[in-house]
Design a protein around this motif. Structure first.
Motif, PDB file in Angstrom:
ATOM      1  N   VAL A   1     135.132  11.194  77.448  1.00  0.00           N
ATOM      2  CA  VAL A   1     134.254  12.452  76.853  1.00  0.00           C
ATOM      3  C   VAL A   1     134.028  13.606  77.612  1.00  0.00           C
ATOM      4  O   VAL A   1     134.294  14.888  77.247  1.00  0.00           O
ATOM      5  N   TYR A   2     134.036  13.328  79.096  1.00  0.00           N
ATOM      6  CA  TYR A   2     134.142  14.442  79.865  1.00  0.00           C
ATOM      7  C   TYR A   2     135.383  15.218  79.827  1.00  0.00           C
ATOM      8  O   TYR A   2     135.272  16.399  79.920  1.00  0.00           O
ATOM      9  N   LEU A   3     136.497  14.539  79.906  1.00  0.00           N
ATOM     10  CA  LEU A   3     137.742  15.303  79.635  1.00  0.00           C
ATOM     11  C   LEU A   3     137.987  15.826  78.408  1.00  0.00           C
ATOM     12  O   LEU A   3     138.662  16.886  78.245  1.00  0.00           O
ATOM     13  N   GLU A   4     137.556  15.450  77.414  1.00  0.00           N
ATOM     14  CA  GLU A   4     137.280  16.104  76.133  1.00  0.00           C
ATOM     15  C   GLU A   4     136.627  17.435  76.105  1.00  0.00           C
ATOM     16  O   GLU A   4     137.096  18.337  75.442  1.00  0.00           O
ATOM     17  N   GLN A   5     135.663  17.420  76.764  1.00  0.00           N
ATOM     18  CA  GLN A   5     134.574  18.683  77.151  1.00  0.00           C
ATOM     19  C   GLN A   5     135.274  19.547  77.955  1.00  0.00           C
ATOM     20  O   GLN A   5     135.075  20.799  77.652  1.00  0.00           O
ATOM     21  N   HIS A   6     135.833  19.102  79.016  1.00  0.00           N
ATOM     22  CA  HIS A   6     136.079  19.932  80.131  1.00  0.00           C
ATOM     23  C   HIS A   6     137.830  20.529  80.084  1.00  0.00           C
ATOM     24  O   HIS A   6     138.136  21.102  80.933  1.00  0.00           O
ATOM     25  N   GLY A   7     138.598  19.849  79.033  1.00  0.00           N
ATOM     26  CA  GLY A   7     139.958  19.828  79.275  1.00  0.00           C
ATOM     27  C   GLY A   7     140.739  19.098  79.961  1.00  0.00           C
ATOM     28  O   GLY A   7     141.486  18.349  79.959  1.00  0.00           O
ATOM     29  N   GLN A   8     140.355  19.455  81.503  1.00  0.00           N
ATOM     30  CA  GLN A   8     140.973  18.678  82.579  1.00  0.00           C
ATOM     31  C   GLN A   8     140.010  18.553  83.603  1.00  0.00           C
ATOM     32  O   GLN A   8     139.101  19.258  83.953  1.00  0.00           O
ATOM     33  N   ALA A   9     140.377  17.768  84.516  1.00  0.00           N
ATOM     34  CA  ALA A   9     139.569  17.576  85.913  1.00  0.00           C
ATOM     35  C   ALA A   9     140.205  16.702  87.065  1.00  0.00           C
ATOM     36  O   ALA A   9     141.364  16.068  86.610  1.00  0.00           O
ATOM     37  N   THR A  10     139.922  16.795  88.134  1.00  0.00           N
ATOM     38  CA  THR A  10     140.595  16.077  89.198  1.00  0.00           C
ATOM     39  C   THR A  10     139.680  14.942  89.211  1.00  0.00           C
ATOM     40  O   THR A  10     138.570  14.814  89.010  1.00  0.00           O
TER      41      THR A  10
END
Length: 77
Positions: A1-10
């Motif tokens: 869900v975090y990646l869904e909300q932010h698009g991408q992350a390290t």
């Protein structure tokens, strides 16, 4: 869900967001990559940076989860 909300992350960003170790994130993301739910992309300008994002399968899985939660909440009412 975090990646869904932010698009991408390290992995470091995810570790900070969830207040866990980077090692724990790396172990879990490896499994998600194998299951074709997330993908990794190395930054061409700085190979130390690896961006994680959802695959199409991952996006579909998140949406399935959201629909299931909504259905459960409706049934609870």
């Amino acid at each position: 869900v975090y990646l869904e909300q932010h698009g991408q992350a390290t992995a470091s960003e995810l570790a900070d967001a969830f207040m866990v170790t980077r090692t724990l994130i790396s172990r879990n993301t490896w499994r998600l990559i194998q299951d074709d739910l997330i993908q990794s992309q190395v930054n061409p300008n700085d190979r130390r940076i690896v961006w994680l994002s959802l695959t199409v399968n991952g996006q579909e899985r998140v949406q399935e989860g959201v629909r299931q939660v909504q259905a459960n909440l409706k049934a609870f009412n």
